[in-house]
Scaffold this motif. Structure first.
Motif, PDB file in Angstrom:
ATOM      1  N   ASP A  98       0.829  -1.213   0.000  1.00  0.00           N
ATOM      2  CA  ASP A  98       0.000   0.000   0.000  1.00  0.00           C
ATOM      3  C   ASP A  98       0.865   1.266   0.000  1.00  0.00           C
ATOM      4  OD1 ASP A  98      -2.473  -1.214  -0.280  1.00  0.00           O
ATOM      5  OD2 ASP A  98      -2.793  -1.418   1.875  1.00  0.00           O
ATOM      6  N   ILE A  99       0.215   2.398  -0.299  1.00  0.00           N
ATOM      7  CA  ILE A  99       0.931   3.675  -0.360  1.00  0.00           C
ATOM      8  C   ILE A  99       0.102   4.828   0.193  1.00  0.00           C
ATOM      9  CG2 ILE A  99       0.198   4.226  -2.711  1.00  0.00           C
ATOM     10  CD1 ILE A  99       3.611   5.008  -0.990  1.00  0.00           C
ATOM     11  N   ASP A 124      -2.534  10.362  -2.277  1.00  0.00           N
ATOM     12  CA  ASP A 124      -1.581  11.066  -3.126  1.00  0.00           C
ATOM     13  C   ASP A 124      -0.816  12.131  -2.335  1.00  0.00           C
ATOM     14  OD1 ASP A 124      -0.948  11.661  -6.223  1.00  0.00           O
ATOM     15  OD2 ASP A 124      -1.178  13.583  -5.194  1.00  0.00           O
ATOM     16  N   LEU A 154       5.182  -1.998  -5.986  1.00  0.00           N
ATOM     17  CA  LEU A 154       4.196  -1.427  -5.077  1.00  0.00           C
ATOM     18  C   LEU A 154       2.982  -2.338  -5.096  1.00  0.00           C
ATOM     19  CD1 LEU A 154       4.382   2.251  -6.389  1.00  0.00           C
ATOM     20  CD2 LEU A 154       5.373   1.425  -4.245  1.00  0.00           C
ATOM     21  N   ALA A 183      -0.906  -3.231  -4.095  1.00  0.00           N
ATOM     22  CA  ALA A 183      -2.209  -2.735  -3.655  1.00  0.00           C
ATOM     23  C   ALA A 183      -2.926  -3.878  -2.956  1.00  0.00           C
ATOM     24  CB  ALA A 183      -3.021  -2.246  -4.843  1.00  0.00           C
ATOM     25  N   ILE A 212      -4.654   3.436  -2.192  1.00  0.00           N
ATOM     26  CA  ILE A 212      -4.009   3.364  -3.511  1.00  0.00           C
ATOM     27  C   ILE A 212      -4.068   4.647  -4.334  1.00  0.00           C
ATOM     28  CG2 ILE A 212      -4.079   0.860  -3.823  1.00  0.00           C
ATOM     29  CD1 ILE A 212      -6.840   3.092  -5.209  1.00  0.00           C
ATOM     30  N   LEU A 253      -0.705   5.626  -5.865  1.00  0.00           N
ATOM     31  CA  LEU A 253       0.096   4.652  -6.619  1.00  0.00           C
ATOM     32  C   LEU A 253       0.751   5.254  -7.856  1.00  0.00           C
ATOM     33  CD1 LEU A 253      -1.959   1.316  -6.549  1.00  0.00           C
ATOM     34  CD2 LEU A 253       0.292   1.738  -5.530  1.00  0.00           C
ATOM     35  N   LYS A 305       4.693   5.383  -8.209  1.00  0.00           N
ATOM     36  CA  LYS A 305       5.267   4.583  -9.293  1.00  0.00           C
ATOM     37  C   LYS A 305       6.201   5.429 -10.149  1.00  0.00           C
ATOM     38  CE  LYS A 305       3.831   1.795 -13.272  1.00  0.00           C
ATOM     39  NZ  LYS A 305       2.674   1.279 -14.044  1.00  0.00           N
ATOM     40  N   VAL A 323       3.513  -1.960 -10.366  1.00  0.00           N
ATOM     41  CA  VAL A 323       2.400  -2.082  -9.419  1.00  0.00           C
ATOM     42  C   VAL A 323       1.831  -3.494  -9.517  1.00  0.00           C
ATOM     43  CG1 VAL A 323       0.137  -1.224  -8.723  1.00  0.00           C
ATOM     44  CG2 VAL A 323       1.865   0.378  -9.572  1.00  0.00           C
ATOM     45  N   SER A 360      -1.311  -6.211  -8.048  1.00  0.00           N
ATOM     46  CA  SER A 360      -2.617  -6.315  -7.396  1.00  0.00           C
ATOM     47  C   SER A 360      -3.266  -7.643  -7.728  1.00  0.00           C
ATOM     48  CB  SER A 360      -3.537  -5.168  -7.838  1.00  0.00           C
ATOM     49  OG  SER A 360      -4.092  -5.425  -9.123  1.00  0.00           O
ATOM     50  N   LEU A 386      -8.422   0.039 -10.791  1.00  0.00           N
ATOM     51  CA  LEU A 386      -7.167   0.775 -10.693  1.00  0.00           C
ATOM     52  C   LEU A 386      -6.751   1.377 -12.030  1.00  0.00           C
ATOM     53  CD1 LEU A 386      -5.176  -1.647  -8.370  1.00  0.00           C
ATOM     54  CD2 LEU A 386      -6.094   0.587  -7.766  1.00  0.00           C
ATOM     55  N   VAL A 417      -3.778   3.919 -12.840  1.00  0.00           N
ATOM     56  CA  VAL A 417      -2.404   3.417 -12.811  1.00  0.00           C
ATOM     57  C   VAL A 417      -2.349   2.054 -13.496  1.00  0.00           C
ATOM     58  CG1 VAL A 417      -2.708   2.342 -10.526  1.00  0.00           C
ATOM     59  CG2 VAL A 417      -0.408   2.987 -11.317  1.00  0.00           C
TER      60      VAL A 417
END
Length: 260
Positions: free
Chosen positions: A39-40, A43, A66, A68, A76, A79, A83, A90, A92, A100, A124
Motif C-alpha cells: 500500500d501507499i 496522493d 508497489l 495494492a 491506492i 500509486l 510509481k 504495481v 494487485s 485501478l 495506474v
C-alpha cells in the motif's frame, strides 16, 4: 540518516518510522538490497513516505514493486505518483485491475456524493497480477499471497513466517473493514476469510489501519459470530442473505395473526 525502526526483522511500518500518523499503514519489507511496499495511501502523503524511505537509507531504485492490498482510495490513490517517483511496477489481485487502471471513483470510494466526498483517483497501470497461493520474493524472503475477500472482492493478505499482513480484514478492536453493497462487499466471503485467519497458526496480524496486534482467537470468534448475525439483518441491505422477519410476517399474514 535516521535509525530504522523495524517492528519485526525486515519489516518497517512507515507511520511508526515517521513518528506520526500520515495515513493507512504502509509496510516496507526488505532483504539485502531489495525492498517493496504494501500500500501507499493518499496522493498527498506520497512524498512524506518517500522522504521517510530516503531518510532510512533505502535506495529508491531498488523498490521491487508497489502492492495494492485492494482498490480503496485511502490505500491506492498515490500509486501513480509513487510509481513515477520510484520507477517501479504495481501489483494487485486481478479483480482490482479494472478499477485501478480506469481510476473508477465509485468502486474505490473516491466519490461518495451524499457525504460530500469527491477525491481524484489517478489511473495506474498494473504490471503484475497475483492470486491466492502465489509466492512473492524480496531478496531471500518469501510472502505467501492469501486472497481474503469480503471487505472487497480483491482484498489480499500476505503471510511471512508467523506474520500476516492482514489488510482490512480485522483490527485490534475487533472491527472489520467497511461492509457496503456499493463497494462489492460479501459477508459470507468475509466470514470465510476471517475463519481462515482464525484457524491459521500465524501469531501476529499487521492490519492496513491501526496498531499491529497478536492474533486473538477468542476475539476472532466474537467477530465471526457478529458477522454471522449480519447475514440475517436488514441493516446490511443486499449484503445480507435474508431477513427472517419477512418470513415471520408472511406466515402471520397467511394465518391471519393480528397485532397483539
Amino acid at each position: 540518516m535516521l535509525a530504522r525502526k523495524e517492528i519485526f526483522p525486515n519489516v518497517i511500518e512507515l507511520n511508526y518510522q515517521a513518528g506520526e500518523l500520515l495515513g493507512c499503514n504502509v509496510y516496507l519489507i526488505f532483504e539485502g538490497n531489495e525492498w517493496l511496499l504494501i500500500d501507499i495511501g493518499f496522493d498527498e502523503t506520497v512524498q512524506d513516505y518517500i522522504d521517510v524511505i530516503r531518510n532510512i537509507d533505502f535506495p529508491l531504485a531498488n523498490c521491487k514493486t508497489l502492492i495494492a492490498t485492494h482498490a480503496d482510495v485511502d490505500h491506492i490513490q498515490g500509486l501513480a505518483k509513487a510509481k513515477q517517483i520510484l520507477g517501479t511496477t504495481v501489483t494487485s489481485h486481478p479483480l482490482a485491475v479494472k478499477a485501478l487502471e480506469s481510476g473508477d471513483k465509485l468502486q474505490t470510494f473516491a466519490e461518495i456524493a451524499l457525504q460530500d466526498i469527491h477525491l481524484d483517483m489517478p489511473p495506474v497501470k498494473i504490471e503484475h497480477q497475483i492470486k491466492d497461493g502465489d509466492i512473492l520474493t524480496v531478496g531471500k524472503l518469501e510472502l505467501e499471497v492469501w486472497h481474503t475477500p469480503g471487505h472487497t472482492n480483491s482484498q489480499l493478505s500476505f503471510r511471512m513466517g508467523d506474520l500476516l499482513f492482514s489488510g482490512d480484514n480485522i483490527y485490534r478492536d475487533g472491527c472489520v473493514g467497511a461492509i457496503d453493497a456499493h463497494h462489492g462487499s460479501d459477508i459470507p466471503d468475509f466470514i470465510k476469510s476471517l475463519e481462515r485467519i482464525r484457524h491459521s497458526d500465524v501469531k501476529w496480524l499487521l492490519p492496513s489501519h491501526g496498531p499491529i496486534f497478536r492474533k486473538d482467537d477468542a476475539q476472532l470468534d466474537k467477530t465471526i459470530a457478529r458477522l454471522n448475525g449480519y447475514l440475517h439483518m436488514a441493516d446490511f441491505g443486499t449484503c445480507a442473505v435474508d431477513w427472517p422477519l419477512m418470513d415471520e410476517w408472511e406466515d402471520e399474514i397467511v394465518k391471519g395473526v393480528l397485532p397483539k
